[in-house]
Design a protein around this motif. Sequence first.
Motif, PDB file in Angstrom:
ATOM      1  N   VAL A  39      -9.195  16.720 -10.388  1.00 38.83           N
ATOM      2  CA  VAL A  39      -8.527  16.141  -9.231  1.00 38.83           C
ATOM      3  C   VAL A  39      -9.348  14.947  -8.746  1.00 38.83           C
ATOM      4  CG1 VAL A  39      -7.732  16.552  -6.865  1.00 38.83           C
ATOM      5  CG2 VAL A  39      -7.612  18.394  -8.560  1.00 38.83           C
ATOM      6  N   ARG A  40      -8.683  13.829  -8.545  1.00 36.78           N
ATOM      7  CA  ARG A  40      -9.366  12.641  -8.014  1.00 36.78           C
ATOM      8  C   ARG A  40      -8.701  12.188  -6.722  1.00 36.78           C
ATOM      9  NH1 ARG A  40     -11.099   8.697 -13.006  1.00 36.78           N
ATOM     10  NH2 ARG A  40     -12.236  10.278 -14.188  1.00 36.78           N
ATOM     11  N   ASN A  41      -9.520  11.654  -5.861  1.00 39.99           N
ATOM     12  CA  ASN A  41      -9.069  11.186  -4.555  1.00 39.99           C
ATOM     13  C   ASN A  41      -8.830   9.675  -4.607  1.00 39.99           C
ATOM     14  OD1 ASN A  41      -8.729  10.489  -1.876  1.00 39.99           O
ATOM     15  ND2 ASN A  41     -10.372  11.801  -1.135  1.00 39.99           N
ATOM     16  N   TYR A  42      -7.579   9.276  -4.470  1.00 45.63           N
ATOM     17  CA  TYR A  42      -7.215   7.874  -4.433  1.00 45.63           C
ATOM     18  C   TYR A  42      -6.645   7.505  -3.062  1.00 45.63           C
ATOM     19  CZ  TYR A  42      -7.917   7.730  -9.461  1.00 45.63           C
ATOM     20  OH  TYR A  42      -8.480   7.781 -10.715  1.00 45.63           O
ATOM     21  N   GLY A  43      -7.144   8.160  -2.043  1.00 45.84           N
ATOM     22  CA  GLY A  43      -6.715   7.848  -0.693  1.00 45.84           C
ATOM     23  C   GLY A  43      -7.281   6.511  -0.233  1.00 45.84           C
ATOM     24  N   TYR A  44      -6.552   5.862   0.659  1.00 45.54           N
ATOM     25  CA  TYR A  44      -6.998   4.578   1.216  1.00 45.54           C
ATOM     26  C   TYR A  44      -6.799   4.625   2.722  1.00 45.54           C
ATOM     27  CZ  TYR A  44      -7.876  -0.372   1.691  1.00 45.54           C
ATOM     28  OH  TYR A  44      -8.411  -1.585   2.035  1.00 45.54           O
ATOM     29  N   ASN A  45      -7.884   4.485   3.437  1.00 44.89           N
ATOM     30  CA  ASN A  45      -7.845   4.516   4.893  1.00 44.89           C
ATOM     31  C   ASN A  45      -6.924   3.423   5.436  1.00 44.89           C
ATOM     32  OD1 ASN A  45      -8.882   6.136   6.871  1.00 44.89           O
ATOM     33  ND2 ASN A  45     -10.608   4.820   7.306  1.00 44.89           N
ATOM     34  N   ASP A  46      -6.022   3.772   6.312  1.00 45.88           N
ATOM     35  CA  ASP A  46      -5.117   2.835   7.000  1.00 45.88           C
ATOM     36  C   ASP A  46      -3.961   2.344   6.126  1.00 45.88           C
ATOM     37  OD1 ASP A  46      -4.378   1.568   9.394  1.00 45.88           O
ATOM     38  OD2 ASP A  46      -5.244  -0.327   8.739  1.00 45.88           O
ATOM     39  N   ALA A  47      -3.704   2.985   5.013  1.00 44.58           N
ATOM     40  CA  ALA A  47      -2.590   2.580   4.156  1.00 44.58           C
ATOM     41  C   ALA A  47      -1.304   3.247   4.620  1.00 44.58           C
ATOM     42  CB  ALA A  47      -2.865   2.958   2.712  1.00 44.58           C
ATOM     43  N   ALA A  48      -0.190   2.651   4.235  1.00 47.36           N
ATOM     44  CA  ALA A  48       1.122   3.202   4.588  1.00 47.36           C
ATOM     45  C   ALA A  48       2.013   3.196   3.350  1.00 47.36           C
ATOM     46  CB  ALA A  48       1.763   2.377   5.694  1.00 47.36           C
ATOM     47  N   ALA A  49       2.978   4.079   3.327  1.00 46.94           N
ATOM     48  CA  ALA A  49       3.886   4.190   2.188  1.00 46.94           C
ATOM     49  C   ALA A  49       4.929   3.076   2.158  1.00 46.94           C
ATOM     50  CB  ALA A  49       4.588   5.549   2.208  1.00 46.94           C
ATOM     51  N   ARG A  50       5.217   2.498   3.291  1.00 47.27           N
ATOM     52  CA  ARG A  50       6.271   1.474   3.362  1.00 47.27           C
ATOM     53  C   ARG A  50       5.810   0.148   2.777  1.00 47.27           C
ATOM     54  NH1 ARG A  50      10.101   1.891   8.140  1.00 47.27           N
ATOM     55  NH2 ARG A  50      10.068  -0.330   7.782  1.00 47.27           N
ATOM     56  N   PHE A  51       6.696  -0.504   2.022  1.00 47.28           N
ATOM     57  CA  PHE A  51       6.382  -1.808   1.446  1.00 47.28           C
ATOM     58  C   PHE A  51       6.189  -2.874   2.518  1.00 47.28           C
ATOM     59  CE2 PHE A  51       8.373   0.167  -2.263  1.00 47.28           C
ATOM     60  CZ  PHE A  51       7.472  -0.190  -3.245  1.00 47.28           C
ATOM     61  N   ASP A  52       6.897  -2.754   3.635  1.00 51.93           N
ATOM     62  CA  ASP A  52       6.815  -3.773   4.685  1.00 51.93           C
ATOM     63  C   ASP A  52       5.776  -3.445   5.761  1.00 51.93           C
ATOM     64  OD1 ASP A  52       8.200  -1.657   5.801  1.00 51.93           O
ATOM     65  OD2 ASP A  52       9.743  -2.899   6.735  1.00 51.93           O
TER      66      ASP A  52
END
Length: 72
Positions: A39-52
């Motif tokens: 299992v690897r963590n590819y989280g990004y602080n302050d990211a959002a799923a929306r393209f906009d």
Amino acid sequence: MKRVACIGDSITWGFTIINRRKYSYPSVLQELLGSDYEVRNYGYNDAAARFDADTPYVKKSVFRDSLDWNPD
């Protein structure tokens, strides 16, 4: 060995967790799944799923890294 890529925002990354390498949910998931999984963590602080969004996850290099790793 099965590969699991955990993608997402600060919750995935482990924001505010004192020892995130041990207590973030991707780390806990690794412990639960055992040695047949990586299992690897590819989280990004302050990211959002929306393209906009102000910080779209899909525009971050960590997203490309997760795909390049070729998870199952």
